[in-house]
Design a protein around this motif. Structure first.
Motif, PDB file in Angstrom:
ATOM      1  N   VAL A  89      45.727  30.818  37.069  1.00  0.00           N
ATOM      2  CA  VAL A  89      45.707  31.681  35.878  1.00  0.00           C
ATOM      3  C   VAL A  89      44.875  32.933  36.148  1.00  0.00           C
ATOM      4  CG1 VAL A  89      44.910  31.843  33.483  1.00  0.00           C
ATOM      5  CG2 VAL A  89      46.121  29.796  34.267  1.00  0.00           C
ATOM      6  N   THR A  90      43.739  32.759  36.820  1.00  0.00           N
ATOM      7  CA  THR A  90      42.890  33.912  37.137  1.00  0.00           C
ATOM      8  C   THR A  90      43.610  34.888  38.061  1.00  0.00           C
ATOM      9  OG1 THR A  90      40.922  32.531  36.930  1.00  0.00           O
ATOM     10  CG2 THR A  90      40.671  34.624  38.086  1.00  0.00           C
ATOM     11  N   ILE A  91      44.243  34.354  39.115  1.00  0.00           N
ATOM     12  CA  ILE A  91      44.973  35.220  40.046  1.00  0.00           C
ATOM     13  C   ILE A  91      46.117  35.928  39.334  1.00  0.00           C
ATOM     14  CG2 ILE A  91      46.418  35.232  42.113  1.00  0.00           C
ATOM     15  CD1 ILE A  91      44.719  32.886  43.144  1.00  0.00           C
ATOM     16  N   ALA A  92      46.822  35.186  38.472  1.00  0.00           N
ATOM     17  CA  ALA A  92      47.922  35.796  37.721  1.00  0.00           C
ATOM     18  C   ALA A  92      47.411  36.894  36.790  1.00  0.00           C
ATOM     19  CB  ALA A  92      48.664  34.730  36.923  1.00  0.00           C
ATOM     20  N   GLY A  93      46.247  36.682  36.189  1.00  0.00           N
ATOM     21  CA  GLY A  93      45.675  37.712  35.323  1.00  0.00           C
ATOM     22  C   GLY A  93      45.308  38.968  36.089  1.00  0.00           C
ATOM     23  N   LEU A  94      44.722  38.788  37.280  1.00  0.00           N
ATOM     24  CA  LEU A  94      44.379  39.950  38.112  1.00  0.00           C
ATOM     25  C   LEU A  94      45.642  40.675  38.566  1.00  0.00           C
ATOM     26  CD1 LEU A  94      41.535  38.358  40.259  1.00  0.00           C
ATOM     27  CD2 LEU A  94      41.271  40.092  38.484  1.00  0.00           C
ATOM     28  N   ALA A  95      46.668  39.896  38.922  1.00  0.00           N
ATOM     29  CA  ALA A  95      47.932  40.516  39.322  1.00  0.00           C
ATOM     30  C   ALA A  95      48.569  41.264  38.150  1.00  0.00           C
ATOM     31  CB  ALA A  95      48.887  39.450  39.857  1.00  0.00           C
ATOM     32  N   GLY A  96      48.480  40.686  36.956  1.00  0.00           N
ATOM     33  CA  GLY A  96      49.010  41.362  35.770  1.00  0.00           C
ATOM     34  C   GLY A  96      48.272  42.658  35.473  1.00  0.00           C
ATOM     35  N   LEU A  97      46.935  42.644  35.652  1.00  0.00           N
ATOM     36  CA  LEU A  97      46.157  43.865  35.450  1.00  0.00           C
ATOM     37  C   LEU A  97      46.574  44.942  36.439  1.00  0.00           C
ATOM     38  CD1 LEU A  97      43.776  45.426  34.184  1.00  0.00           C
ATOM     39  CD2 LEU A  97      42.286  44.312  35.850  1.00  0.00           C
ATOM     40  N   ALA A  98      46.742  44.547  37.709  1.00  0.00           N
ATOM     41  CA  ALA A  98      47.165  45.522  38.719  1.00  0.00           C
ATOM     42  C   ALA A  98      48.570  46.047  38.414  1.00  0.00           C
ATOM     43  CB  ALA A  98      47.126  44.881  40.104  1.00  0.00           C
ATOM     44  N   GLY A  99      49.464  45.145  38.019  1.00  0.00           N
ATOM     45  CA  GLY A  99      50.830  45.566  37.705  1.00  0.00           C
ATOM     46  C   GLY A  99      50.893  46.487  36.499  1.00  0.00           C
ATOM     47  N   TRP A 100      50.131  46.170  35.464  1.00  0.00           N
ATOM     48  CA  TRP A 100      50.132  47.001  34.263  1.00  0.00           C
ATOM     49  C   TRP A 100      49.527  48.368  34.561  1.00  0.00           C
ATOM     50  CZ3 TRP A 100      52.579  47.033  29.858  1.00  0.00           C
ATOM     51  CH2 TRP A 100      52.116  47.827  28.819  1.00  0.00           C
ATOM     52  N   THR A 101      48.485  48.407  35.363  1.00  0.00           N
ATOM     53  CA  THR A 101      47.881  49.685  35.743  1.00  0.00           C
ATOM     54  C   THR A 101      48.883  50.537  36.513  1.00  0.00           C
ATOM     55  OG1 THR A 101      45.711  48.610  35.896  1.00  0.00           O
ATOM     56  CG2 THR A 101      45.935  50.774  36.923  1.00  0.00           C
ATOM     57  N   VAL A 116      44.683  56.432  41.645  1.00  0.00           N
ATOM     58  CA  VAL A 116      43.328  56.060  42.067  1.00  0.00           C
ATOM     59  C   VAL A 116      42.923  54.736  41.416  1.00  0.00           C
ATOM     60  CG1 VAL A 116      40.898  56.717  41.935  1.00  0.00           C
ATOM     61  CG2 VAL A 116      42.618  58.428  42.516  1.00  0.00           C
ATOM     62  N   ASP A 117      43.237  54.590  40.135  1.00  0.00           N
ATOM     63  CA  ASP A 117      42.914  53.347  39.437  1.00  0.00           C
ATOM     64  C   ASP A 117      43.670  52.159  40.023  1.00  0.00           C
ATOM     65  OD1 ASP A 117      41.218  54.690  37.760  1.00  0.00           O
ATOM     66  OD2 ASP A 117      42.679  54.914  36.139  1.00  0.00           O
ATOM     67  N   VAL A 118      44.886  52.378  40.441  1.00  0.00           N
ATOM     68  CA  VAL A 118      45.664  51.291  41.045  1.00  0.00           C
ATOM     69  C   VAL A 118      44.984  50.796  42.317  1.00  0.00           C
ATOM     70  CG1 VAL A 118      47.846  50.700  42.171  1.00  0.00           C
ATOM     71  CG2 VAL A 118      47.857  52.020  40.045  1.00  0.00           C
ATOM     72  N   HIS A 119      44.542  51.727  43.140  1.00  0.00           N
ATOM     73  CA  HIS A 119      43.851  51.339  44.373  1.00  0.00           C
ATOM     74  C   HIS A 119      42.574  50.563  44.072  1.00  0.00           C
ATOM     75  CE1 HIS A 119      46.440  54.479  46.236  1.00  0.00           C
ATOM     76  NE2 HIS A 119      46.350  53.685  47.284  1.00  0.00           N
ATOM     77  N   MET A 120      41.870  50.964  43.019  1.00  0.00           N
ATOM     78  CA  MET A 120      40.633  50.276  42.673  1.00  0.00           C
ATOM     79  C   MET A 120      40.922  48.858  42.176  1.00  0.00           C
ATOM     80  SD  MET A 120      37.607  51.430  40.041  1.00  0.00           S
ATOM     81  CE  MET A 120      38.706  51.438  38.624  1.00  0.00           C
ATOM     82  N   VAL A 121      41.939  48.703  41.340  1.00  0.00           N
ATOM     83  CA  VAL A 121      42.268  47.378  40.799  1.00  0.00           C
ATOM     84  C   VAL A 121      42.760  46.440  41.896  1.00  0.00           C
ATOM     85  CG1 VAL A 121      43.773  46.160  39.180  1.00  0.00           C
ATOM     86  CG2 VAL A 121      42.718  48.293  38.504  1.00  0.00           C
ATOM     87  N   LEU A 122      43.355  46.975  42.939  1.00  0.00           N
ATOM     88  CA  LEU A 122      43.799  46.132  44.051  1.00  0.00           C
ATOM     89  C   LEU A 122      42.619  45.430  44.728  1.00  0.00           C
ATOM     90  CD1 LEU A 122      46.616  48.253  45.743  1.00  0.00           C
ATOM     91  CD2 LEU A 122      46.861  46.143  44.425  1.00  0.00           C
ATOM     92  N   VAL A 123      41.426  46.034  44.662  1.00  0.00           N
ATOM     93  CA  VAL A 123      40.239  45.359  45.197  1.00  0.00           C
ATOM     94  C   VAL A 123      39.964  44.094  44.386  1.00  0.00           C
ATOM     95  CG1 VAL A 123      37.783  45.574  45.718  1.00  0.00           C
ATOM     96  CG2 VAL A 123      39.284  47.544  45.969  1.00  0.00           C
ATOM     97  N   TYR A 124      40.103  44.178  43.059  1.00  0.00           N
ATOM     98  CA  TYR A 124      39.903  43.000  42.215  1.00  0.00           C
ATOM     99  C   TYR A 124      40.893  41.903  42.592  1.00  0.00           C
ATOM    100  CZ  TYR A 124      37.701  46.500  39.129  1.00  0.00           C
ATOM    101  OH  TYR A 124      36.939  47.503  38.611  1.00  0.00           O
ATOM    102  N   LEU A 125      42.155  42.291  42.728  1.00  0.00           N
ATOM    103  CA  LEU A 125      43.194  41.306  43.018  1.00  0.00           C
ATOM    104  C   LEU A 125      42.988  40.673  44.383  1.00  0.00           C
ATOM    105  CD1 LEU A 125      45.849  39.884  42.400  1.00  0.00           C
ATOM    106  CD2 LEU A 125      47.072  41.913  43.225  1.00  0.00           C
ATOM    107  N   ALA A 126      42.775  41.493  45.407  1.00  0.00           N
ATOM    108  CA  ALA A 126      42.602  40.956  46.759  1.00  0.00           C
ATOM    109  C   ALA A 126      41.324  40.135  46.861  1.00  0.00           C
ATOM    110  CB  ALA A 126      42.587  42.102  47.777  1.00  0.00           C
ATOM    111  N   GLY A 127      40.215  40.662  46.325  1.00  0.00           N
ATOM    112  CA  GLY A 127      38.945  39.948  46.407  1.00  0.00           C
ATOM    113  C   GLY A 127      38.958  38.659  45.611  1.00  0.00           C
TER     114      GLY A 127
END
Length: 262
Positions: A89-101, A116-127
């Motif tokens: 669920v956590t990974i899906a939420g991070l992926a959803g945030l990246a996708g929505w951004t 720029v925001d997309v690149h930043m959110v990808l750190v959240y998803l990958a990390g």
């Protein structure tokens, strides 16, 4: 057995020696897995926090590929991987945030800033994905301990900048009013960062062994004053919410409350 049906006394010792060496290497790899997960978590989170919270592109160019490499290595090296539902669920939420951004690029008034925001959110998803996969393979305690170590290191530096300004430099800003906010760069962010460390440290203090409890209690010494000196009301609300969730999810609530109070 040889072709004549008799035992070949030279073949067996060589096979046993090879098999023993392979098992020794596998045992050594398993023994080092938890310390490696601890170090990776502590260093990666600590460095991102120290680099102004990983807010700028210089941090993304390093962090995202490294976390992606950890994901690939974890998936490739796991003979069997069962990810629990909360982690999924956590990974899906991070992926959803990246996708929505990324999707917001279509209606954004500043598409360059959105990228720029997309690149930043990808750190959240990958990390987030990398650390959750590491924790899932029997190294959850090591990953949680690494996160506490990172928050302690950052909080200690922030306090040191107040106690020893001539050595570490006293960070001031026109709107800061004496608040602690470095090295992350924003007092609410530093407060939220310390809250995560406090919640995890309380868990170790209540449920760990003797050494883990001692270290967790020690961790609270820089974490709690740093949270206070950020003067972040949002972080205090986050701490209250975290404590409520901690009590709600734990089955030994009385013991947890007594340990946290102490």
């Amino acid at each position: 057995m040889t072709g004549s049906g008799t035992n070949d006394g030279h073949a067996r010792p060589r096979f046993a020696s090879w098999w023993g060496g392979e098992r020794t290497a596998a045992d050594a790899a398993r023994a080092l897995a938890a310390p490696a997960a601890f170090v990776l978590t502590a260093v990666s989170i600590g460095l991102l926090a120290a680099d102004e919270g990983g807010y700028f592109h210089g941090a993304w160019q390093v962090a995202t590929p490294l976390y992606a490499a950890v994901i690939v290595a974890t998936l490739a090296g796991a003979a069997e991987l069962r990810v629990p539902v909360p982690a999924l669920v956590t990974i899906a939420g991070l992926a959803g945030l990246a996708g929505w951004t990324a999707l917001s690029w279509f209606w954004s008034s500043d598409r360059a800033a959105t990228l720029v925001d997309v690149h930043m959110v990808l750190v959240y998803l990958a990390g987030g994905t990398a650390l959750l996969l590491l924790a899932n393979t029997g190294r959850g305690v090591a990953v949680a301990g690494g996160a506490v170590a990172a928050t302690v290191g950052v909080s200690s530096f922030s306090l040191a900048s107040r106690f020893y300004p001539r050595v570490f430099g006293m960070f001031t800003t026109g709107g800061g009013y004496g608040r602690l906010y470095q090295p992350i760069g924003y007092w609410n962010a530093l407060g939220a960062f310390t809250v995560m460390g406090i919640i995890l440290a309380l868990g170790f203090a209540a449920r760990g062994g003797m050494l883990a409890r001692m270290l967790a209690a020690f961790a609270l010494i820089p974490l709690a004053p740093t949270l206070y000196l950020t003067f972040s009301r949002g972080a205090l609300v986050g701490l209250a919410a975290g404590l409520l969730v901690l009590v709600a999810l734990d089955t030994r609530r009385v013991q947890l409350i007594v340990a946290a109070a102490a």
